[in-house]
Design a protein around this motif. Sequence first.
Motif, short mmCIF file in Angstrom:
data_model
loop_
_atom_site.label_atom_id
_atom_site.label_comp_id
_atom_site.label_asym_id
_atom_site.label_seq_id
_atom_site.Cartn_x
_atom_site.Cartn_y
_atom_site.Cartn_z
N VAL A 214 8.06 -5.58 56.89
CA VAL A 214 7.82 -5.80 55.46
C VAL A 214 6.41 -5.34 55.07
CG1 VAL A 214 7.63 -7.54 53.62
CG2 VAL A 214 9.44 -7.73 55.34
N GLY A 215 5.45 -5.56 55.98
CA GLY A 215 4.08 -5.15 55.71
C GLY A 215 3.59 -5.69 54.37
N ASP A 216 3.04 -4.80 53.56
CA ASP A 216 2.50 -5.21 52.25
C ASP A 216 3.50 -5.05 51.12
OD1 ASP A 216 0.07 -5.79 53.42
OD2 ASP A 216 -0.69 -3.73 53.15
N ALA A 217 4.77 -4.79 51.44
CA ALA A 217 5.76 -4.56 50.39
C ALA A 217 5.90 -5.80 49.52
CB ALA A 217 7.11 -4.22 51.01
N CYS A 218 6.28 -5.57 48.26
CA CYS A 218 6.52 -6.67 47.32
C CYS A 218 7.94 -7.20 47.57
CB CYS A 218 6.36 -6.12 45.91
SG CYS A 218 7.02 -7.20 44.65
N VAL A 219 8.09 -8.51 47.78
CA VAL A 219 9.42 -9.11 47.94
C VAL A 219 9.74 -9.90 46.67
CG1 VAL A 219 10.85 -10.68 49.31
CG2 VAL A 219 9.15 -9.22 50.45
N GLU A 220 10.87 -9.55 46.03
CA GLU A 220 11.25 -10.18 44.74
C GLU A 220 12.67 -10.74 44.90
OE1 GLU A 220 9.93 -10.62 41.36
OE2 GLU A 220 11.77 -11.79 41.66
N TYR A 221 12.81 -12.06 44.78
CA TYR A 221 14.13 -12.67 45.00
C TYR A 221 15.07 -12.50 43.80
CZ TYR A 221 12.05 -14.79 49.11
OH TYR A 221 11.45 -14.98 50.32
N ASP A 222 14.50 -12.18 42.64
CA ASP A 222 15.32 -11.95 41.44
C ASP A 222 15.71 -10.47 41.42
OD1 ASP A 222 16.20 -11.33 38.86
OD2 ASP A 222 14.96 -12.91 37.95
#
Length: 320
Positions: A214-222
């Motif tokens: 995942v590193g610095d990726a943005c994780v968005e649950y929506d």
Amino acid sequence: MKTFLNAKDLGDLRQALAEAMEIKNDRYKYQSLGKNKTLLMIFFNNSLRTRLSTQKAAINLGMNVIVLDVNAGAWKLETERGVIMDGDKSEHLLEAIPVMASYCDVIGVRSFAGLTDRDYDYAETVFNQFVKYSGKPVFAMETATVHPLQAFADLITIEEHKEVKRPKVVLTWAPHPKSLPQAVPNSFAEWMNAADVDFVITHPEGYELDPAFVGDACVEYDQKKAFEGADFIYAKNWSCPGVTNPASYGQILSKDMSWTVDAEHMSWTRNAQFMHCLPVRRGMIVTDDVIESPRSLVIPEAANREISATVVLKRILESL
Ligand code: AN0
Ligand code: CP
């Protein structure tokens, strides 16, 4: 290059992309590089694209190719050391690897995650035994945790089809009836983090990928929020990576069909192009109209597997 597992094995990705474009313009340019060199492709699991595109890549480079489907005609192989082999497995990998290596110059291995023992899978136990005991360059044709030939082909496809300088790329989980590995999303995340894109990952809670990928990726649950402004939608199912709850590793936590990519999902994007590594289950991952639309890249994406494999094999041959 002696092993190919991660993006960093290729060094500068811009240089690797330039090589990919060079090969796309003339795929037989290096056809004398592989003269009298033999590629052995070993499959512990099924394949359509990897099998054909990697064989074609080897032919582009003038190599000879032999293919072994371990589960179709070979002896069943034991992969763990220290076991008493009184079951159905007739041969140990520790003999089989040096024997197989004696017939070839380069080895490609496909060996999926077992999805029962997270530590065994994430240690890349099978792939690393090939590296250690073959004495030959070994490359991943989808291992327990990564699928770099796919991720490299995906990167080439995005580079060719992007319509803005720095596109927004969204990796979205989608439902599937079977428990699938995390190799494709892991590698896609790793390679997108190394590329010049704005990268977002979206999935239901519990499907968090390993932080190393995942590193610095943005994780968005929506999912809707994640899709807004997207230029590329990359759909894929994966089973529970067991990051937040190791006991759930490999399990199916959700079959929520509201995550299936349909025309409404695509309408949330900036007229995004659709990607999937294939094989894909229509009606589960994506609807017919989306995968058949002019904004679907699944066929050129699969065609680029020949290009990524040609670059990788070229790099390996140059290091022999
Ligand atoms: C495999 C996976 O999800 O890893 C291979 C994809 C390239 N897919 C299936 O087994 C359906
Ligand atoms: N995308 C991919 O690796 O397909 P196969 O499983 O058919 O090789």
